[in-house]
Design a protein around this motif. Structure first.
Motif, PDB file in Angstrom:
ATOM      1  N   TYR A 171      16.876 -15.181   4.567  1.00  0.00           N
ATOM      2  CA  TYR A 171      17.341 -14.263   5.609  1.00  0.00           C
ATOM      3  C   TYR A 171      16.690 -12.884   5.516  1.00  0.00           C
ATOM      4  CZ  TYR A 171      20.950 -17.839   6.000  1.00  0.00           C
ATOM      5  OH  TYR A 171      21.606 -19.033   6.154  1.00  0.00           O
ATOM      6  N   PHE A 172      15.873 -12.661   4.485  1.00  0.00           N
ATOM      7  CA  PHE A 172      15.234 -11.365   4.314  1.00  0.00           C
ATOM      8  C   PHE A 172      13.714 -11.520   4.407  1.00  0.00           C
ATOM      9  CE2 PHE A 172      19.322 -10.944   2.284  1.00  0.00           C
ATOM     10  CZ  PHE A 172      19.732  -9.668   2.616  1.00  0.00           C
ATOM     11  N   THR A 173      13.071 -10.457   4.846  1.00  0.00           N
ATOM     12  CA  THR A 173      11.613 -10.443   4.913  1.00  0.00           C
ATOM     13  C   THR A 173      11.061  -9.580   3.790  1.00  0.00           C
ATOM     14  OG1 THR A 173      11.662  -8.555   6.444  1.00  0.00           O
ATOM     15  CG2 THR A 173      11.585 -10.767   7.406  1.00  0.00           C
ATOM     16  N   GLU A 174       9.851  -9.870   3.381  1.00  0.00           N
ATOM     17  CA  GLU A 174       9.232  -9.118   2.301  1.00  0.00           C
ATOM     18  C   GLU A 174       9.019  -7.661   2.715  1.00  0.00           C
ATOM     19  OE1 GLU A 174       5.633 -10.790   0.904  1.00  0.00           O
ATOM     20  OE2 GLU A 174       6.471 -12.797   0.584  1.00  0.00           O
ATOM     21  N   PRO A 175       9.262  -6.721   1.794  1.00  0.00           N
ATOM     22  CA  PRO A 175       8.943  -5.326   2.108  1.00  0.00           C
ATOM     23  C   PRO A 175       7.436  -5.126   2.152  1.00  0.00           C
ATOM     24  CG  PRO A 175       9.609  -5.533  -0.184  1.00  0.00           C
ATOM     25  CD  PRO A 175       9.832  -6.880   0.444  1.00  0.00           C
ATOM     26  N   GLU A 176       7.019  -4.035   2.735  1.00  0.00           N
ATOM     27  CA  GLU A 176       5.592  -3.721   2.771  1.00  0.00           C
ATOM     28  C   GLU A 176       5.063  -3.586   1.348  1.00  0.00           C
ATOM     29  OE1 GLU A 176       2.559  -0.231   4.413  1.00  0.00           O
ATOM     30  OE2 GLU A 176       4.724  -0.131   4.791  1.00  0.00           O
ATOM     31  N   ARG A 177       3.972  -4.281   1.065  1.00  0.00           N
ATOM     32  CA  ARG A 177       3.464  -4.327  -0.307  1.00  0.00           C
ATOM     33  C   ARG A 177       2.767  -3.019  -0.668  1.00  0.00           C
ATOM     34  NH1 ARG A 177       2.233  -9.761  -3.318  1.00  0.00           N
ATOM     35  NH2 ARG A 177       3.808 -11.092  -2.363  1.00  0.00           N
ATOM     36  N   ILE A 178       3.314  -2.369  -1.672  1.00  0.00           N
ATOM     37  CA  ILE A 178       2.711  -1.164  -2.235  1.00  0.00           C
ATOM     38  C   ILE A 178       2.358  -1.424  -3.698  1.00  0.00           C
ATOM     39  CG2 ILE A 178       3.024   1.293  -2.727  1.00  0.00           C
ATOM     40  CD1 ILE A 178       5.057   1.346  -0.430  1.00  0.00           C
ATOM     41  N   THR A 179       3.361  -1.818  -4.473  1.00  0.00           N
ATOM     42  CA  THR A 179       3.140  -2.183  -5.871  1.00  0.00           C
ATOM     43  C   THR A 179       3.144  -3.693  -6.073  1.00  0.00           C
ATOM     44  OG1 THR A 179       5.508  -2.127  -6.414  1.00  0.00           O
ATOM     45  CG2 THR A 179       4.279  -0.065  -6.591  1.00  0.00           C
ATOM     46  N   GLY A 180       3.693  -4.431  -5.109  1.00  0.00           N
ATOM     47  CA  GLY A 180       3.863  -5.867  -5.281  1.00  0.00           C
ATOM     48  C   GLY A 180       5.187  -6.232  -5.914  1.00  0.00           C
ATOM     49  N   PHE A 181       5.916  -5.248  -6.447  1.00  0.00           N
ATOM     50  CA  PHE A 181       7.249  -5.466  -7.003  1.00  0.00           C
ATOM     51  C   PHE A 181       8.248  -5.273  -5.867  1.00  0.00           C
ATOM     52  CE2 PHE A 181       6.475  -4.418 -11.769  1.00  0.00           C
ATOM     53  CZ  PHE A 181       5.269  -5.095 -11.723  1.00  0.00           C
ATOM     54  N   PHE A 182       8.957  -6.333  -5.498  1.00  0.00           N
ATOM     55  CA  PHE A 182       9.840  -6.250  -4.339  1.00  0.00           C
ATOM     56  C   PHE A 182      10.940  -5.211  -4.526  1.00  0.00           C
ATOM     57  CE2 PHE A 182       9.166 -10.683  -2.249  1.00  0.00           C
ATOM     58  CZ  PHE A 182       7.851 -10.331  -2.027  1.00  0.00           C
ATOM     59  N   THR A 183      11.469  -5.085  -5.735  1.00  0.00           N
ATOM     60  CA  THR A 183      12.540  -4.114  -5.972  1.00  0.00           C
ATOM     61  C   THR A 183      12.027  -2.684  -5.766  1.00  0.00           C
ATOM     62  OG1 THR A 183      12.022  -4.285  -8.342  1.00  0.00           O
ATOM     63  CG2 THR A 183      13.886  -5.564  -7.523  1.00  0.00           C
ATOM     64  N   ASP A 185       9.178  -1.762  -4.086  1.00  0.00           N
ATOM     65  CA  ASP A 185       8.673  -1.574  -2.730  1.00  0.00           C
ATOM     66  C   ASP A 185       9.817  -1.386  -1.726  1.00  0.00           C
ATOM     67  OD1 ASP A 185       6.150  -1.812  -3.709  1.00  0.00           O
ATOM     68  OD2 ASP A 185       5.825  -3.870  -3.027  1.00  0.00           O
ATOM     69  N   SER A 186      10.916  -2.118  -1.914  1.00  0.00           N
ATOM     70  CA  SER A 186      12.053  -1.956  -1.001  1.00  0.00           C
ATOM     71  C   SER A 186      12.711  -0.593  -1.176  1.00  0.00           C
ATOM     72  CB  SER A 186      13.072  -3.077  -1.226  1.00  0.00           C
ATOM     73  OG  SER A 186      13.499  -3.114  -2.582  1.00  0.00           O
ATOM     74  N   LEU A 187      12.750  -0.088  -2.407  1.00  0.00           N
ATOM     75  CA  LEU A 187      13.284   1.264  -2.623  1.00  0.00           C
ATOM     76  C   LEU A 187      12.374   2.313  -1.999  1.00  0.00           C
ATOM     77  CD1 LEU A 187      14.625   1.213  -6.309  1.00  0.00           C
ATOM     78  CD2 LEU A 187      15.956   1.359  -4.203  1.00  0.00           C
ATOM     79  N   LEU A 188      11.058   2.140  -2.150  1.00  0.00           N
ATOM     80  CA  LEU A 188      10.122   3.083  -1.544  1.00  0.00           C
ATOM     81  C   LEU A 188      10.235   3.087  -0.022  1.00  0.00           C
ATOM     82  CD1 LEU A 188       6.930   2.483  -3.740  1.00  0.00           C
ATOM     83  CD2 LEU A 188       8.511   4.418  -3.836  1.00  0.00           C
ATOM     84  N   ALA A 189      10.580   1.927   0.534  1.00  0.00           N
ATOM     85  CA  ALA A 189      10.753   1.836   1.991  1.00  0.00           C
ATOM     86  C   ALA A 189      12.144   2.271   2.433  1.00  0.00           C
ATOM     87  CB  ALA A 189      10.485   0.410   2.462  1.00  0.00           C
ATOM     88  N   GLY A 190      13.043   2.544   1.471  1.00  0.00           N
ATOM     89  CA  GLY A 190      14.406   2.938   1.807  1.00  0.00           C
ATOM     90  C   GLY A 190      15.259   1.793   2.312  1.00  0.00           C
ATOM     91  N   ASP A 191      14.876   0.565   2.005  1.00  0.00           N
ATOM     92  CA  ASP A 191      15.605  -0.622   2.467  1.00  0.00           C
ATOM     93  C   ASP A 191      16.513  -1.109   1.336  1.00  0.00           C
ATOM     94  OD1 ASP A 191      16.520  -2.949   3.567  1.00  0.00           O
ATOM     95  OD2 ASP A 191      14.542  -3.731   4.110  1.00  0.00           O
ATOM     96  N   LEU A 192      17.748  -0.625   1.315  1.00  0.00           N
ATOM     97  CA  LEU A 192      18.670  -0.963   0.223  1.00  0.00           C
ATOM     98  C   LEU A 192      19.141  -2.414   0.305  1.00  0.00           C
ATOM     99  CD1 LEU A 192      20.842   2.295  -0.025  1.00  0.00           C
ATOM    100  CD2 LEU A 192      18.831   1.621  -1.366  1.00  0.00           C
ATOM    101  N   GLU A 193      19.245  -2.965   1.512  1.00  0.00           N
ATOM    102  CA  GLU A 193      19.677  -4.357   1.649  1.00  0.00           C
ATOM    103  C   GLU A 193      18.659  -5.298   1.009  1.00  0.00           C
ATOM    104  OE1 GLU A 193      22.419  -5.777   2.791  1.00  0.00           O
ATOM    105  OE2 GLU A 193      23.351  -3.823   3.110  1.00  0.00           O
TER     106      GLU A 193
END
Length: 336
Positions: A171-183, A185-193
């Protein structure tokens, strides 16, 4: 710098040995990649045509020369199972393995080092017995069994953990790859969910690896601290009236860190191998599962690329450990 240069010079023969051994081992393994990819209904002529296209009909020295020539140009070959260059596949999957391994190492360090220190300071106490029980369990339980047990208990029975379907739920999509670490990258994108979803998927496989690596770290920390705490300078520091916390952390633990750092390096190298099994149990799309799938399909290039990448990581890790030695104890730099 001269010590670092000498260390780097030793990397070359090591990598040459890895390349030769890996090439020979993949050739003696059972299975024929040409027959596998031709399919069960293919005739011998089709299989021979695929074998010729892959260069597998050439003598081993010719195949090895072509492999070394490709390596010199940065070409690790193509993965027959995906049709993509091996280097591209490894680069895409390595962040997943690195996130899992580093998280497991951080979890085990945050538990094992304080546990080892407390067990040494309070030798023979309840906490010392707990340390022994935990380290024995970590050594005794196979990592794949621990992973399956965690899935059964925390996902199937209790329902606390998500299904082991990889790095993210469907149900979730991958965050934009910056470091490749999903945790991260999602924080850098501000996506807490997405961060919560990625962290929940990461926790069980990381905890499985952490239990495996916790035992040697806690044991070495305890043994090293016991040795240092019985030293003359520690007794002098206590007699001088220094606080117990200062004596233990500032004096004892700093002098006990060298064996612990060595153990951390060894544990990290063990985790690089153990995460292959954990990735298969939790459907984690890392380089380990990629290599296992390629090995089952007799796909040589990904296996060779995986082993070479792990060798490079291991050599780089040893170099980092040598540099950390010099920061912890300047005498190491003088002796070098």
């Amino acid at each position: 710098m001269r010590a670092v240069a000498r260390r780097l010079a030793t990397i070359v023969p090591t990598l040459i040995g890895v390349v030769i051994v890996t090439f020979l081992l993949t050739r003696v393994l059972p299975g024929d990649p040409a027959a596998y990819f031709a399919g069960p209904t293919a005739d011998q002529a089709s299989i021979d045509q695929i074998r010729a296209a892959l260069g597998l009909d050439q003598p081993l020295p010719v195949q090895f020369a072509a492999y070394v020539k490709d390596l010199a140009t940065g070409n690790l070959g193509n993965a027959l199972s995906t049709g993509q260059p091996v280097l591209t596949e490894l680069a895409a999957r390595l962040p997943a393995s690195a996130e899992l391994t580093l998280t497991a190492l951080l979890i085990s360090m945050s538990i094992a080092i304080p546990l080892g220190i407390l067990a040494a300071v309070k030798e023979g106490s309840f906490i010392d017995h707990v340390c022994r029980v935990v380290t024995t369990a970590g050594v005794s339980l196979p990592v794949f069994f621990t992973g399956l047990l965690f899935v059964y208990v925390f996902y199937y029975l209790l329902g606390w953990a998500p299904a082991p379907v990889g790095r993210l739920d469907v149900y979730f999509t991958e965050p934009e790859r910056i470091t490749g670490f999903f945790t991260i990258d999602s924080l850098l994108a501000g996506d807490l969910e997405t961060f919560r979803a990625a962290a929940s998927q990461l926790f069980l496989p990381a905890a499985t690896l952490a239990l495996f690596s916790l035992a040697p770290i806690a044991r070495m920390t305890r043994a090293s601290m016991l040795s240092v705490l019985s030293s003359e300078f520690i007794r002098t520091a206590r007699a001088a009236g220094l606080r117990s916390r200062t004596v233990i952390l500032a004096y004892a633990f700093r002098n006990a860190m060298l064996p612990v750092v060595t153990t951390l390096g060894m544990v990290f190298s063990f985790l690089l191998g153990a995460n292959v099994l954990v990735e298969k149990v939790f459907a984690w799309p890392g380089v380990g599962s990629f290599a296992v799938e390629a090995l089952i399909q007799s796909d040589y290039a990904p296996v060779q690329g995986f082993v070479l990448a792990m060798a490079l990581l291991y050599v780089a890790l040893n170099l980092v450990i040598d540099l950390v030695y010099g920061l912890i104890d300047p005498r190491v730099r003088l002796e070098a």
